[in-house]
Design an enzyme around this catalytic site. Structure first.
Site, PDB file in Angstrom:
ATOM      1  N   GLY A   1       0.850  -1.203   0.000  1.00 25.15           N
ATOM      2  CA  GLY A   1       0.000   0.000   0.000  1.00 25.15           C
ATOM      3  C   GLY A   1       0.876   1.240   0.000  1.00 25.15           C
TER       4      GLY A   1
ATOM      5  N   ARG B   1     -19.741  -6.682   6.291  1.00 25.46           N
ATOM      6  CA  ARG B   1     -18.438  -6.946   6.921  1.00 25.46           C
ATOM      7  C   ARG B   1     -17.850  -8.275   6.439  1.00 25.46           C
ATOM      8  NH1 ARG B   1     -15.582  -4.673  11.051  1.00 25.46           N
ATOM      9  NH2 ARG B   1     -14.179  -6.017  12.205  1.00 25.46           N
TER      10      ARG B   1
ATOM     11  N   ASN C   1     -10.486  -8.632   1.487  1.00 27.66           N
ATOM     12  CA  ASN C   1      -9.153  -8.317   2.001  1.00 27.66           C
ATOM     13  C   ASN C   1      -8.408  -9.586   2.413  1.00 27.66           C
ATOM     14  OD1 ASN C   1      -8.528  -5.468   1.869  1.00 27.66           O
ATOM     15  ND2 ASN C   1     -10.454  -5.236   2.973  1.00 27.66           N
TER      16      ASN C   1
ATOM     17  N   GLN D   1      -0.323 -12.576   0.331  1.00 23.55           N
ATOM     18  CA  GLN D   1       0.867 -11.936   0.893  1.00 23.55           C
ATOM     19  C   GLN D   1       1.513 -12.826   1.965  1.00 23.55           C
ATOM     20  OE1 GLN D   1       0.079  -7.794   1.803  1.00 23.55           O
ATOM     21  NE2 GLN D   1      -0.442  -7.344  -0.314  1.00 23.55           N
TER      22      GLN D   1
ATOM     23  N   VAL E   1      -1.539  -3.461   8.997  1.00 23.70           N
ATOM     24  CA  VAL E   1      -2.275  -2.216   9.251  1.00 23.70           C
ATOM     25  C   VAL E   1      -3.601  -2.237   8.488  1.00 23.70           C
ATOM     26  CG1 VAL E   1      -2.168   0.313   9.058  1.00 23.70           C
ATOM     27  CG2 VAL E   1      -0.082  -0.993   9.549  1.00 23.70           C
TER      28      VAL E   1
ATOM     29  N   ASP F   1      -4.881   3.116  18.508  1.00 25.57           N
ATOM     30  CA  ASP F   1      -5.938   3.116  19.521  1.00 25.57           C
ATOM     31  C   ASP F   1      -5.357   3.436  20.900  1.00 25.57           C
ATOM     32  OD1 ASP F   1      -7.874   2.205  17.537  1.00 25.57           O
ATOM     33  OD2 ASP F   1      -6.802   0.310  17.633  1.00 25.57           O
TER      34      ASP F   1
ATOM     35  N   ARG G   1      -4.591   7.098  21.062  1.00 24.31           N
ATOM     36  CA  ARG G   1      -5.826   7.877  21.222  1.00 24.31           C
ATOM     37  C   ARG G   1      -6.329   7.803  22.664  1.00 24.31           C
ATOM     38  NH1 ARG G   1      -8.590   5.674  15.593  1.00 24.31           N
ATOM     39  NH2 ARG G   1      -7.810   7.334  14.252  1.00 24.31           N
TER      40      ARG G   1
ATOM     41  N   HIS H   1      -9.254  -4.377  16.488  1.00 25.86           N
ATOM     42  CA  HIS H   1      -9.216  -2.984  16.030  1.00 25.86           C
ATOM     43  C   HIS H   1     -10.555  -2.693  15.332  1.00 25.86           C
ATOM     44  CE1 HIS H   1      -7.858   0.786  14.376  1.00 25.86           C
ATOM     45  NE2 HIS H   1      -8.125   0.362  13.154  1.00 25.86           N
TER      46      HIS H   1
HETATM   47  N1  LIG Z   1      -4.979  -0.526  12.117  1.00 32.31           N
HETATM   48  C1  LIG Z   1      -5.124   0.782  12.178  1.00 32.31           C
HETATM   49  O1  LIG Z   1      -5.004   1.395  13.238  1.00 32.31           O
HETATM   50  C2  LIG Z   1      -5.464   1.558  10.942  1.00 32.31           C
HETATM   51  C3  LIG Z   1      -5.574   2.959  11.002  1.00 32.31           C
HETATM   52  C4  LIG Z   1      -5.857   3.668   9.846  1.00 32.31           C
HETATM   53  C5  LIG Z   1      -6.059   2.994   8.653  1.00 32.31           C
HETATM   54  N2  LIG Z   1      -5.982   1.633   8.629  1.00 32.31           N
HETATM   55  C6  LIG Z   1      -6.181   0.891   7.389  1.00 32.31           C
HETATM   56  O2  LIG Z   1      -4.992   0.992   6.612  1.00 32.31           O
HETATM   57  C7  LIG Z   1      -5.310   0.752   5.251  1.00 32.31           C
HETATM   58  C8  LIG Z   1      -4.644   1.774   4.364  1.00 32.31           C
HETATM   59  O3  LIG Z   1      -5.100   3.062   4.668  1.00 32.31           O
HETATM   60  P1  LIG Z   1      -4.711   4.304   3.722  1.00 32.31           P
HETATM   61  O4  LIG Z   1      -5.390   5.494   4.319  1.00 32.31           O
HETATM   62  O5  LIG Z   1      -3.259   4.363   3.480  1.00 32.31           O
HETATM   63  O6  LIG Z   1      -5.483   3.877   2.411  1.00 32.31           O
HETATM   64  P2  LIG Z   1      -5.263   4.362   0.902  1.00 32.31           P
HETATM   65  O7  LIG Z   1      -6.510   3.981   0.177  1.00 32.31           O
HETATM   66  O8  LIG Z   1      -4.803   5.769   0.842  1.00 32.31           O
HETATM   67  O9  LIG Z   1      -4.069   3.449   0.408  1.00 32.31           O
HETATM   68  C9  LIG Z   1      -4.172   2.073   0.237  1.00 32.31           C
HETATM   69  C10 LIG Z   1      -3.253   1.707  -0.894  1.00 32.31           C
HETATM   70  O10 LIG Z   1      -3.176   0.286  -0.932  1.00 32.31           O
HETATM   71  C11 LIG Z   1      -3.150  -0.113  -2.281  1.00 32.31           C
HETATM   72  N3  LIG Z   1      -3.544  -1.509  -2.373  1.00 32.31           N
HETATM   73  C12 LIG Z   1      -4.778  -2.044  -2.450  1.00 32.31           C
HETATM   74  N4  LIG Z   1      -4.695  -3.367  -2.576  1.00 32.31           N
HETATM   75  C13 LIG Z   1      -3.382  -3.691  -2.540  1.00 32.31           C
HETATM   76  C14 LIG Z   1      -2.669  -4.896  -2.634  1.00 32.31           C
HETATM   77  N5  LIG Z   1      -3.285  -6.057  -2.798  1.00 32.31           N
HETATM   78  N6  LIG Z   1      -1.329  -4.848  -2.567  1.00 32.31           N
HETATM   79  C15 LIG Z   1      -0.685  -3.693  -2.414  1.00 32.31           C
HETATM   80  N7  LIG Z   1      -1.308  -2.504  -2.354  1.00 32.31           N
HETATM   81  C16 LIG Z   1      -2.641  -2.505  -2.408  1.00 32.31           C
HETATM   82  C17 LIG Z   1      -4.109   0.850  -2.965  1.00 32.31           C
HETATM   83  O11 LIG Z   1      -3.875   0.915  -4.354  1.00 32.31           O
HETATM   84  C18 LIG Z   1      -3.740   2.165  -2.251  1.00 32.31           C
HETATM   85  O12 LIG Z   1      -2.687   2.818  -2.925  1.00 32.31           O
HETATM   86  C19 LIG Z   1      -6.834   0.737   5.185  1.00 32.31           C
HETATM   87  O13 LIG Z   1      -7.284  -0.599   5.177  1.00 32.31           O
HETATM   88  C20 LIG Z   1      -7.253   1.409   6.466  1.00 32.31           C
HETATM   89  O14 LIG Z   1      -8.539   1.000   6.883  1.00 32.31           O
HETATM   90  C21 LIG Z   1      -5.683   0.911   9.744  1.00 32.31           C
END
Ligand SMILES: NC(=O)c1ccc[n+]([C@@H]2O[C@H](COP(=O)([O-])OP(=O)(O)OC[C@H]3O[C@@H](n4cnc5c(N)ncnc54)[C@H](O)[C@@H]3O)[C@@H](O)[C@H]2O)c1
Length: 432
Positions: free
Chosen positions: A95, A182, A189, A196, A213, A243, A246, A271
């Site tokens: 990502g 959900r 996902n 992966q 993440v 979390d 926060r 989460h």
């Molecule tokens: N655990 C936490 O505390 C927490 C907090 C915030 C966000 N998140 C999660 O993190 C993730 C990313 O958030 P973001 O704001 O960067 O999102 P984003 O949409 O800006 O970026 C996600 C990126 O992942 C890429 N992607 C999608 N499928 C993929 C794959 N199979 N392999 C590689 N890349 C892939 C997309 O093209 C995109 O560029 C989301 O799932 C969000 O819900 C988790």
């Protein structure tokens, strides 16, 4: 074939090599053009000088990008800077063209996460759709001239991009689309994390630390772990550090104390909005938070839901989800594993419950209070007080994760048959 960057803090002469694509004779074949002690192979020089290095039109997934194709050792660089440098570590980030990575990658490359003596190689995974954007990210990294950043590779094939990774930060995931249940989100996902996990199993370092993440992160981490039997189960984490941060912020605000005084604050469980920020064991200025704040109604009715829904509140204000604070919390999560935990403190991370001291069902990824010696490993702290409130809340989150696991059985090798029965559709912290 890509050139390898040699980082050797010892002696040795400087060798500079460039990989160039030559279009003249055989357009597809690369020619290696070596500059060593200012002598140049004249047979390749003509082709090399006639043709400028191409701007990586078709980047191979296991090749270095752009300026990172230069091969050299560091012995001729400023010794004050490099003398104490450690061996380069390889950090894979999925990502990598997303919002969170846009903050995190620059923290990693600057030394703000692994330290100012830790050279780093970034191996960036994107999706097919984000391939162009990924190249843009690599260009920004090039232009940032970070001394510690020794290699950058980009690609969309995890089997190549995760090669030899010491750390894998799995951020990329698909957001929940309109009308998506959900269970659908778990499946769509889960498939990403199944692939992966398999890729990590095949090509990553055998002691790779994996931090998931991308949401739903606990169950995604479970799927990755179950598909990577070569890698110790203890090495898999899902991010709940945001979390925790926060929760600490809200405790500090209520107690009117600076947030560095808040310690021993665990967020238990998933989460999701069933997460359990623990005010029972938290301390403020070394005193139990419950004594300092002394407001049971506030803890249960304000603090707990406020922490769990903080992501949604932020989206309402800003129109997009938290990226910078998430990147900071990823950095915090890594630092918690690479530096010793101070006495009497803990950090939250969602890890495999096998053998846990709290009677939580085994075989799920559940956030618990941990401590580390700073060597990349951790242990679950076994003496947290669990009162009736905590026990009931932890149970709810555990049940949710067991239901999530039942819905992704088809993505886990040898999972016992189970029906997918998610009735209560809880939100992720950034969704509501
Ligand atoms: N655990 C936490 O505390 C927490 C907090 C915030 C966000 N998140 C999660 O993190 C993730 C990313 O958030 P973001 O704001 O960067 O999102 P984003 O949409 O800006 O970026 C996600 C990126 O992942 C890429 N992607 C999608 N499928 C993929 C794959 N199979 N392999 C590689 N890349 C892939 C997309 O093209 C995109 O560029 C989301 O799932 C969000 O819900 C988790």
């Amino acid at each position: 074939m890509g050139s390898r960057t040699l980082v050797q803090p010892g002696g040795g002469r400087q060798v500079l090599a460039l990989n160039l694509k030559a279009r003249s004779a055989k357009p597809s074949k690369r020619q290696l053009f070596v500059v060593a002690e200012r002598t140049i192979d004249v047979r390749t020089r003509a082709a090399a000088t006639a043709e400028r290095p191409l701007a990586v039109p078709q980047q191979e997934d296991n090749e270095n990008y752009g300026v990172f194709r230069l091969t050299y050792d560091i012995s001729n660089e400023d010794p004050k800077l490099t003398r104490t440098w450690k061996k380069t570590i390889k950090v894979a980030v999925s990502g990598a063209a997303g919002q969170i990575s846009n903050h995190l990658l620059f923290m990693l490359a600057s030394g703000g996460v692994f330290g100012l003596d830790q050279p780093i190689s970034l191996q960036l995974l994107g999706s097919e759709r984000s391939r162009e954007a990924l190249e843009g990210v690599a260009m920004e990294l090039e232009d940032s001239l970070y001394p510690l950043l020794r290699e950058v590779k980009i690609g969309i094939d995890p089997h190549k991009v995760f090669k030899d990774a010491d750390w894998a930060l799995l951020i990329g995931a698909k957001p929940r689309g309109p009308g998506m249940e959900r269970a659908d989100l778990l499946d769509i996902n889960g498939q990403i994390f199944q692939e992966q996990g398999k890729a990590l199993n095949e090509v990553a370092s055998e002691d790779v630390r994996v931090l998931v993440v991308g949401n739903p992160c606990n169950t995604n981490a479970l799927i990755a772990m179950e598909n990577a039997p070569r890698i110790p189960r203890k090495n898999f984490h899902a991010l709940t550090r945001l979390d925790e941060n926060r929760a600490k912020c809200q405790l500090a605000l209520k107690a009117e104390r600076f947030y560095t005084s808040v310690t021993n604050t665990c967020v238990w469980g998933n989460h999701s909005t069933t997460q359990v920020p623990d005010f029972v064991n938290a301390k403020i200025g070394g005193e139990p938070a419950e004594q300092v704040i002394n407001d049971d109604k506030w803890f249960k009715e304000d603090f707990t839901p406020k922490v769990a829904t903080r992501g949604g509140a932020l989206i309402k204000k800003w129109g997009r989800s938290s990226a910078a604070s998430t990147a900071v919390s990823v950095a915090d999560a890594i630092k918690s594993l690479t530096t010793p935990t101070p006495e009497g403190d803990c950090f939250s991370t969602a890890v495999c419950t096998d053998g846990n001291p709290y009677g939580i069902a085994e075989g799920i990824i559940f956030s618990m209070p941990c401590r580390s010696k700073g060597d990349g490993s951790y242990e679950v702290i076994d003496d947290f007080i669990i009162d009736d409130w905590l026990r009931a809340k932890i149970k709810e989150s555990e049940e949710e994760l067991l239901k999530e696991r039942a819905c992704v059985g088809h993505l886990i090798p040898n999972a016992p048959p189970a029906a997918c029965e998610i009735t209560l559709d809880t939100m992720l912290p950034g969704e509501n």
